[in-house]
Design a protein around this motif. Structure first.
Motif, PDB file in Angstrom:
ATOM      1  N   ASP B  21      34.970  43.834  45.215  1.00  0.00           N
ATOM      2  CA  ASP B  21      34.595  42.445  45.518  1.00  0.00           C
ATOM      3  C   ASP B  21      33.620  42.381  46.686  1.00  0.00           C
ATOM      4  OD1 ASP B  21      35.999  41.335  43.489  1.00  0.00           O
ATOM      5  OD2 ASP B  21      37.665  40.601  44.720  1.00  0.00           O
ATOM      6  N   ARG B  26      31.490  39.198  45.711  1.00  0.00           N
ATOM      7  CA  ARG B  26      32.483  38.229  45.219  1.00  0.00           C
ATOM      8  C   ARG B  26      33.562  37.916  46.243  1.00  0.00           C
ATOM      9  NH1 ARG B  26      32.166  40.823  40.124  1.00  0.00           N
ATOM     10  NH2 ARG B  26      30.935  39.531  38.709  1.00  0.00           N
ATOM     11  N   GLN B  28      35.652  36.475  49.109  1.00  0.00           N
ATOM     12  CA  GLN B  28      35.584  35.132  49.701  1.00  0.00           C
ATOM     13  C   GLN B  28      35.821  35.226  51.203  1.00  0.00           C
ATOM     14  OE1 GLN B  28      35.310  31.814  47.909  1.00  0.00           O
ATOM     15  NE2 GLN B  28      34.181  33.360  46.740  1.00  0.00           N
TER      16      GLN B  28
END
Lengths: 290, 754
Positions: B21, B26, B28
Motif C-alpha cells: 500500500d 494506496r 491512507q
C-alpha cells in the motif's frame, strides 16, 4: 491561494498587450516553477497569469556559427542540455542548466523564468553574464536588446517596463580557445540556493599560454548578479596560471558587497567570492585548453 | 536461556504488511482522509514572537460566505493545571491548551490565535485575512543564556524556579535547576593529572519527519468526538483532546492513520482539538486541518538549543576520576525541555566515582520543545565525547582504549542515579575496534588541499517499556488476525507479527497484523522511547501463549482429554499418538467449542539501556569549510534483531539525522524572533547525495528480561554522530568544534578564516 484569470497567449503581441494593460497585476507564467510557488505562498499576487509557453518565438532554440545561439525565454532546461551540439559548444551554460532544480523541474523551468525571477542567487545569471548574453525584449513599440548585466534592478526586480515581454536570449558563438564554467557554493550537495556563485568565460591565445579575453560574474554577493569587468580585464595579456587567477579572484572578492542572511554571513560570502572565482576559472581554463 | 534459542521467524527479513500500500500510494495517511460534508480549516498564527493579545475580532471573517466556524481562545475552557507523564515527557494540560490556542499572550512566532473552518481551503485562507488581532508587541527572549539573566524580560510571569526542589519567589525564565551529585567532585578534580574544560553551544533543531501534522475531527451531536490523525500515540492524543475540550475520555475516539515519520514530534496534539472545536461550532460537520511545512517548522515542537560546559579530569593512567557538567536547555515557550534525559545521557557511557551535573530548563519565546529521537541526547553526548577525546589526546591514549578503560559496565552507578543492570557498552567499542573501517587507512582527499580525518564517539540511551495491549482472532483457515495498538513507524507490524508467529509456531505470512484505534484495542503507550518492539513485542508473546492455551483446550476437546495433556511443539498439538497441526485444528474450532479470540494488556517492565559506538571519516574542504562524509560505521547493542533490516534501517536513519544536526540543521531567527528558514530548502537536512552508505554492526546481547531478548534500538544511533564528526574534524584539521551545527560558516570561523 487567491483566484486569478489565466490566459494562454499565442503571440508576442497578445502577451505584450495584456502586460501593457494589466501592468503589475499581470504575471508571466513560463515554466511556472517559481511563480506558482510565489502565488501560493502569497509572495506575489496576480489578477491575471499570462502563460507564454505557446508563443513560437519564446520556444526557439537555434544555433548558427555566424549569429550564435538564440534561446527562447520559454525553452525548458532539458531542451538546452539535451541538445548534444549545444552541450559541446556551451559547457558553462550546461553547468547552470543542469543545476537548476531536479530532473522533474528541468522539464519545465526556463532560462527566461530564472532571469525574470531575478534572484541575486539565480543559477543561470552569472553564466549568462560571462557568456555575454543579450536579452531580446518586445513591447508595443517594437523589439530591443538589453545586455544581460544591465537587466537586473534589484532582488526580484528587472528593468522590464509595463508591457515588456522577454522573448529570447542571444549568445555569441564561442571563440576559438575559449571556455566557460559556473560553480556555486552550497552547504549540501544538492537542493540548495547558492551562498556564492561564479560564472566565468575565458579566451586564450592560440598557443593557450595567455588570456586574451575574460568575463567574470558573481552571484549572491550583491542585490543583483554582479558583473566584475575589472576582474576579467586583469587577466587580459597575463600568462595563464595561478598568479593571474588568484589576482582576478582577489579583484572579484573586492567587488563583492554581500549581506548576512540565513544562508551565509557577509564575511563568509566575501571569502568565498575569491575561492569560487578561482575554482571556476580553473575549470574554464581547462575547457579552453581541451 | 535466550542465547540457545533457535528461531524460525525471528532474525529473518520478510516483507512488511503495509509495504505494498505504501509503495503504490494506496496507504491512507492523515491528510488523505475524506468524509461526507468535510470542511477545511486554516489557522491564524501570531506574527510576533512575544506579544500581549488585547483583542481578537472575528466578526468580518464569520460573515464571509462559505465560512462555517471561527474559533479563538474564548472557545477553549480553562484546562487543569495537572502535569502527567505522556509520550516521552510530561504534559501540563493548561500549557498544552494554551500552546494549541493562545489566550491573552502570544509566546512565539506562529502561536495559534484563531482558526477557521470553511467549505474550501481558499475561503478559509481569505477568512484569516479578515480577522483583526490587536497585539501589544513585547521584547522577545530568544537566547538561553540571556533568558537566565536577572534583568531578562520574563516569558511566563507565573513561573517560579524549582531550585533543587525549592520554589523560588520571583518571576523567572528558569523553570527548574536540578543537580546530580556523585562522590566528591571538587576533591577529585584537585587530584587529577589532566583536566579538560570546554563550552558548547548547539542550535534549535527539528525532527524532520516528511509528513506535516494533520488532524480531522467530528464533534457529534451526542457530544462524542472522533479524530483521525497521524500520531505516535493515539491514547495520549485522546487524553489531550478530552482534557482540553472537557469531553469525557470514553467519548473521544482517536483513529491513527498511517504516519509519515514522527521521531517524537507527533506525540502531542496540535490540530486535532482545534478540528474538533471547529466541528462542534460548525454544526457538527467534520473539519480537516493540515499544516504547511512553514507551519510545522514555526509552531510544532523542535528540540532544544543548549549551552553546556563540560569538565573532566583524569589520572595519569587515563582513568577519568571527576566529571562536571553545566547544562541549560531551551524549553521553548512552556516549561519542559528534555534536560532530564540530557543529564542522563551526558555521562551515560562512563563510570566515574565523582561527578556533578547542574541542569536548567529555560523558557524562551520559541515553540514548545518536544521529543526528538533520544530527546536531549545528541547535543549532550556531543559535548562529553569531544571532551573525552581531548583528554585521551592529552594523555596519549587511543580514543577507543580511553572508552574501554572508562566505559560503564554492569553494577556501575550512573552520575544521575541509577545503577546499571546487564548492559553491553564495551562490546560496541570492541566491535568498532575490530571493524574493517577502523582497520583501514583513511581515504585520500578528493581535492588538493582538502584534509581527511577520522573520529569516534559513543552514546547511551535509556529506553522505555510501558503499557501495551493487543488482541487476536483465530480464523478457520488457520491464519491469525492480529490487532495491535502501537503506531507502526518503522516496520513495527512486521516485527510484532514475527514475534507472534514465533511464539505460536506459525509462518510470518499466517499472521495478519493491523493497527487498532482507541476504541478497538486496549491501551497502548506511545511509539516512542524505543519501546514498541520491546513492550508490544512482549504483548505479542503473551498473546501467543494465550492462543496456545486456547488451542490446547480445543485439542483436548477433540480428543476428550485434559488441556494439560496436550503437548505443543511448534505448530503441532499432540497427545500420545494423536497429533494435529495448528491449521487443522483451526478448521475444527466449531466442533471443539467455538471460535477463539484472545486479548492481553500488559504493563511491561525490564527495558534495558543500549549503547552505540560509531566511527566516521570526513573530508574537510579547508577553503570553504564544507564537510563531506566519506565513510561511516555504526556499532550498536541491539539486544536481539527481530527483523534485522528494520534494525539496520533504524541505525542508518538515526545516524543520518544525527549528522544533519551536526552539519547543517538549525532554526534561524531574526532579532525579533521571527523564524527565517521555515522551509526544507533553507532548513537543511541531508539529502541522499550528502551521505555515504551507513554501515552497521549489530551487536546482539539479548535482554534477559524479554522473551526474545529485545532491546530498544531506535534512539541511541542518533546520540554519537555529532561527537564522532567533531572528533573527525579535529583529526583532519586540528580544530575542536564547540558549536552545532558544524556548517561551512562555523568551520571557517573555527579555522580562523573568517
Amino acid at each position: 491561494m487567491q483566484a486569478f484569470s489565466y490566459v494562454s497567449a499565442k503571440s508576442v503581441s497578445e502577451a505584450s498587450a495584456i502586460l501593457a494593460q494589466e501592468g503589475d497585476n499581470a504575471k508571466v507564467l513560463s515554466g511556472g516553477t517559481d511563480i506558482i510557488v510565489q502565488l501560493r505562498e502569497g509572495r506575489r499576487s496576480a489578477h491575471v497569469v499570462v502563460d507564454v509557453k505557446a508563443i513560437p518565438e519564446l520556444n526557439e532554440l537555434s544555433y548558427d556559427a555566424a549569429a550564435g545561439l538564440t534561446i527562447g525565454a520559454a525553452v525548458p532546461m532539458h531542451r538546452i542540455y539535451g541538445d548534444a551540439k549545444l552541450a559541446a559548444l556551451y559547457p558553462g551554460l550546461m553547468d547552470s542548466a543542469t543545476l537548476i532544480g531536479g530532473t522533474a523541474i528541468q522539464g519545465r523551468a526556463t532560462l527566461g523564468g530564472n532571469v525574470c525571477t531575478a534572484s541575486p542567487a539565480g543559477d543561470a545569471l552569472p553564466t549568462l553574464i560571462a557568456l555575454n548574453a543579450r536579452c531580446v525584449v518586445a513591447s508595443a513599440n517594437g523589439t530591443r536588446e538589453i545586455a544581460i548585466e544591465n537587466f537586473f534592478a534589484g532582488p526580484g526586480r528587472t528593468v522590464l517596463q509595463k508591457g515588456d515581454l522577454l522573448v529570447a536570449f542571444k549568445l555569441p558563438a564561442p571563440q576559438p580557445n575559449s571556455g566557460a564554467a559556473y560553480l556555486r557554493f552550497i552547504p549540501r550537495n544538492e537542493m540548495d540556493i547558492a551562498v556564492v556563485s561564479a560564472g566565468v568565460s575565458v579566451q586564450l591565445s592560440a598557443d593557450k599560454s595567455t588570456f586574451i579575453a575574460a568575463r567574470i560574474a558573481l552571484g549572491a554577493v550583491a542585490p543583483t548578479p554582479l558583473f566584475v569587468p575589472e576582474a576579467g580585464a586583469a587577466l587580459i595579456g597575463q600568462p595563464v596560471g595561478a598568479v593571474a587567477v588568484n589576482a582576478a579572484a582577489e579583484i572579484a572578492k573586492a567587488a563583492a558587497r554581500p549581506i548576512s542572511d540565513m544562508r551565509g554571513s557577509a564575511e563568509q560570502r566575501k571569502h568565498l567570492s575569491a575561492v569560487m572565482t578561482k575554482r571556476t576559472l580553473e575549470i574554464a581554463i581547462e575547457r579552453a585548453r581541451a | 536461556m535466550i542465547e540457545t534459542q533457535e528461531f524460525k521467524v525471528i532474525g529473518t527479513r520478510p516483507i512488511r504488511p503495509d509495504g505494498i500500500d505504501k509503495v503504490t500510494g494506496r496507504a491512507q495517511y492523515g491528510a488523505d482522509i475524506k468524509l461526507q460534508g468535510l470542511l477545511y480549516g486554516r489557522v491564524l498564527r501570531s506574527p510576533h514572537a512575544h506579544a500581549r493579545i488585547r483583542s481578537v475580532d472575528v466578526s468580518a471573517a464569520e460573515k464571509l460566505p462559505g465560512v462555517k466556524a471561527v474559533i479563538t481562545g474564548r472557545d477553549f475552557p480553562a484546562a487543569s493545571n495537572e502535569t502527567v507523564h505522556a509520550g516521552e515527557g510530561v504534559v501540563n494540560f493548561s500549557y498544552l491548551s494554551e500552546n494549541l490556542m493562545a489566550q491573552t499572550r502570544a509566546l512565539y512566532h506562529g502561536h495559534v490565535v484563531a482558526a477557521v473552518a470553511a467549505v474550501d481551503v481558499h475561503i478559509a485562507e481569505e477568512a484569516l485575512k479578515l480577522i483583526k488581532v490587536d497585539y501589544e508587541v513585547l521584547t522577545p527572549v530568544l537566547d538561553v543564556i540571556e533568558a537566565m539573566r536577572d534583568d531578562s524580560p520574563v516569558v511566563l510571569q507565573e513561573v517560579r524556579t524549582d531550585e533543587l526542589g525549592e520554589k523560588g519567589t520571583k518571576p523567572t525564565n528558569i523553570a527548574s535547576h536540578g543537580r546530580h551529585d556523585l562522590g566528591d567532585v571538587d576533591k577529585a578534580f584537585a587530584n587529577a593529572a589532566v583536566i579538560v574544560e570546554r563550552e558548547f553551544v548547539t542550535g534549535t533543531v527539528h525532527q524532520g519527519y516528511i509528513e506535516p501534522q494533520n488532524g480531522t475531527a467530528i464533534s457529534s451531536m451526542d457530544g462524542s468526538i472522533t479524530a483521525w490523525t497521524s500520531t505516535q500515540s493515539a491514547w495520549d492524543e485522546r487524553r489531550e483532546i478530552s482534557e482540553v475540550l472537557k469531553v469525557p475520555l470514553a467519548m473521544v475516539r482517536v483513529i491513527p492513520m498511517e504516519i509519515g515519520g514522527g521521531f517524537g514530534g507527533k506525540l502531542n496534539a496540535y490540530l486535532e482539538p482545534l478540528a474538533a472545536a471547529l466541528s462542534r461550532k460548525a454544526g457538527h460537520q467534520p473539519v480537516k486541518l493540515t499544516m504547511s511545512r512553514d507551519e510545522v517548522l514555526k509552531a510544532t515542537g523542535p528540540t532544544s538549543a543548549s549551552v553546556m560546559r563540560v569538565k573532566m579530569g583524569a589520572d595519569k593512567s587515563g582513568r577519568i576520576i571527576a566529571a562536571y557538567a553545566w547544562m541549560a536547555y531551551e524549553a521553548g515557550a512552556f516549561p519542559g525541555s528534555p534536560i532530564g534525559a540530557g543529564a542522563a545521557v551526558i555521562f551515560g557511557p562512563y563510570r566515574f566515582e565523582n561527578a556533578r551535573i547542574d541542569y536548567y530548563d529555560v523558557i524562551v519565546n520559541k515553540p514548545k520543545a518536544q521529543a526528538y529521537r533520544a530527546p536531549g541526547g545528541t547535543n549532550a553526548a556531543y559535548a562529553a565525547e569531544v571532551v573525552v577525546n581531548d583528554l585521551a589526546e592529552k594523555l596519549g591514549i587511543d580514543p577507543l582504549e580511553m572508552r574501554l578503560k572508562n566505559g560503564a559496565r554492569q553494577g556501575d552507578r550512573r552520575a544521575d542515579g541509577p545503577t546499571y543492570g546487564p548492559i553491553a557498552y564495551l562490546e560496541t567499542i570492541e566491535a568498532i575496534k575490530v571493524s574493517a573501517h577502523y582497520n583501514s587507512p583513511k581515504p585520500a582527499p578528493s581535492r588538493l588541499g582538502n584534509k581527511v580525518g577520522r573520529g569516534v564517539a559513543s552514546g547511551y540511551w535509556g529506553n522505555w517499556d510501558g503499557r501495551s495491549s493487543a488482541s487476536a482472532v483465530i480464523n478457520s483457515d488457520g491464519r491469525v488476525s492480529y490487532l495491535e495498538g502501537s503506531t507502526d513507524i518503522g516496520g513495527l507490524r512486521a516485527s510484532l507479527a514475527m514475534q507472534l508467529a514465533e511464539t505460536i509456531g506459525l509462518k510470518y505470512e499466517d499472521i495478519r497484523p493491523m493497527m487498532g484505534d482507541t476504541q478497538t484495542v486496549g491501551f497502548n503507550d506511545a511509539t516512542g522511547g524505543s519501546r514498541s518492539t520491546y513492550g508490544s513485542g512482549m504483548a505479542a508473546h503473551r498473546l501467543g501463549l494465550k492462543i496456545i492455551a486456547e488451542m490446547q483446550k480445543h485439542a483436548a476437546a477433540l480428543w476428550d482429554v485434559q488441556p494439560e495433556q496436550v503437548n505443543v511443539k511448534g505448530d503441532v498439538y499432540s497427545c500420545g499418538e494423536k497429533a494435529i497441526t495448528f491449521k487443522e485444528l483451526a478448521g475444527q474450532l466449531d466442533e471443539t467449542g467455538g471460535p477463539i479470540s484472545v486479548s492481553v494488556s500488559l504493563d511491561t517492565k525490564g527495558a534495558l539501556p543500549t549503547f552505540a559506538t560509531q566511527v566516521v571519516d570526513v573530508e574537510v574542504d579547508v577553503e570553504t569549510g564544507k564537510l563531506q562524509i566519506l565513510r561511516y560505521t555504526a556499532a550498536q547493542d541491539v539486544g536481539r534483531a527481530i527483523h534485522p533490516s528494520y534494525v539496520e534501517g533504524q541505525i542508518q536513519g538515526g545516524v543520518v539525522q544525527g549528522l544533519g544536526w551536526a552539519m547543517h540543521e538549525e532554526y534561524v531567527y531574526d532579532k525579533d524572533g521571527h523564524l527565517l528558514n521555515g522551509s526544507l530548502l533553507d532548513y537543511r537536512m541531508p539529502t541522499a547525495l550528502d551521505m555515504p552508505m551507513i554501515d552497521t554492526i549489530l551487536v546482539e546481547v539479548p535482554n534477559p528480561n524479554h522473551p526474545f531478548g529485545v532491546k530498544g534500538v531506535g534512539e541511541v544511533p542518533i546520540v554519537p554522530p555529532a561527537g564522532a564528526l567533531a572528533n573527525a574534524i579535529y583529526d583532519a584539521i586540528g580544530v575542536r568544534m564547540n558549536v552545532l551545527p558544524m556548517n561551512p560558516r562555523n568551520v571557517l570561523k573555527a579555522i580562523g578564516t573568517i
